[in-house]
Design a protein around this motif. Structure first.
Motif: not given
Ligand code: C2E
Ligand code: C2E
Length: 172
Positions: A99-105, A125-138
Motif C-alpha cells: 500500500x501507499x504508506x509502506x511504499x513511501x517508507x 574525487x569523492x562525491x555524493x548524489x541524490x535521487x528523486x522519486x514518484x509513487x502511485x498506488x492501486x
C-alpha cells in the motif's frame, strides 16, 4: 535458449530488467491486484542532475553511477519486488501487495541509502548524489490500466523535481 531469454529481458548497462520486461510484469501484477483486491505500488526514481554529473566527470563516470545506483536499489528490496531500468537515468520499481504508506517508507529508505553513498570519480574525487522519486498506488489511484499508474508515478516524480529534488512524492 536461456542466454537468449536473459538478453531479451535485461538492460545491458545495469543488468537490471529492461523496460519491455517491466511492462510485461506490471501488466500481470496489476491484473492480479485488481482480481484479488490487493494493493500494488509503482515507484519511479530518477537520478538528480545526471547530465551535469556526465558533463563534470565524463560519461564513464556517468555509466558507473548508473551501475552503482542499480546495485544499491537491487540490494535493498525484496526478491518479489521488480526493479527495472526504465529510461536513461530512470529506474522503476513494482511493489506487489504494498500500500501507499509502506511504499513511501521503502522509497524513502532507498533515497537515503543512495544519498549517503560515496561515488569515486576517475579523477579521484569523492562525491555524493541524490535521487528523486514518484509513487502511485492501486487502488488509491482509481485506474483501470497499469500504464495509467506509471503516468501518475511520473507526475509525482515531476513534483519531487519541482519541489527541489532529493525527495519522494506520492499521488493522492
Ligand atoms: P530480501 O528479502 O531479498 O531483502 C533484501 C534486502 O532488502 C535486505 O537485505 C534489506 O536491505 C532490504 N529489505 C527487505 N525488506 C526490508 C524491510 O522490511 N525493512 C528494511 N529496512 N529493509 C528491507 P538484508 O537486510 O541484508 O537481508 C538479506 C536477506 O535476509 C533478506 O533478503 C531476507 O531473505 C533475509 N532477512 C533479513 N531480515 C529478515 C527478517 O526480519 N525476516 C525475514 N523473513 N527475512 C529476513
Ligand atoms: P520495516 O523496515 O519498518 O518494514 C515494515 C514493513 O514494510 C514490512 O513488514 C514489509 O511489509 C514492508 N517492507 C519493508 N521493506 C520492504 C521491501 O523492500 N519490499 C517489500 N515488498 N516490502 C517491504 P514486515 O515484513 O512485517 O517486517 C517488519 C520489520 O522486520 C521491518 O520493518 C524490518 O525492521 C524487519 N525486517 C523484515 N525483513 C527485513 C529484511 O530483509 N532486512 C532488514 N534489514 N529488516 C527486515
Amino acid at each position: 535458449i536461456e542466454e537468449i531469454n536473459y538478453l531479451a529481458i535485461t538492460d545491458e548497462g545495469t543488468d537490471l530488467y529492461n523496460q519491455r520486461y517491466f511492462y510485461k510484469r506490471l501488466n500481470r501484477l496489476f491484473s492480479y491486484a485488481k482480481k484479488n483486491n490487493k494493493p500494488l505500488s509503482v515507484v519511479i526514481f530518477d537520478i538528480d542532475n545526471f547530465k551535469s554529473l556526465n558533463d563534470s566527470y565524463g560519461h564513464l563516470f556517468g555509466d558507473k553511477v548508473l551501475r552503482e545506483v542499480a546495485s544499491l536499489l537491487q540490494d535493498n528490496i525484496r526478491k518479489n519486488d521488480i526493479l527495472a531500468r526504465y529510461g536513461g537515468e530512470e529506474f522503476a520499481l513494482i511493489l506487489p501487495k504494498t500500500g501507499a504508506s509502506i511504499a513511501y517508507n521503502i522509497a524513502e529508505r532507498i533515497r537515503c541509502i543512495v544519498n549517503k553513498h560515496i561515488f569515486e570519480t576517475g579523477g579521484g574525487h569523492k562525491i555524493k548524489i541524490s535521487i528523486s522519486g514518484g509513487i502511485a498506488t492501486y487502488p488509491e489511484c482509481k485506474v483501470s490500466k497499469a500504464i495509467e499508474l506509471i503516468d501518475l508515478a511520473d507526475k509525482a516524480l515531476y513534483k519531487s523535481k519541482d519541489d527541489g529534488k532529493n525527495m519522494i512524492n506520492s499521488v493522492r
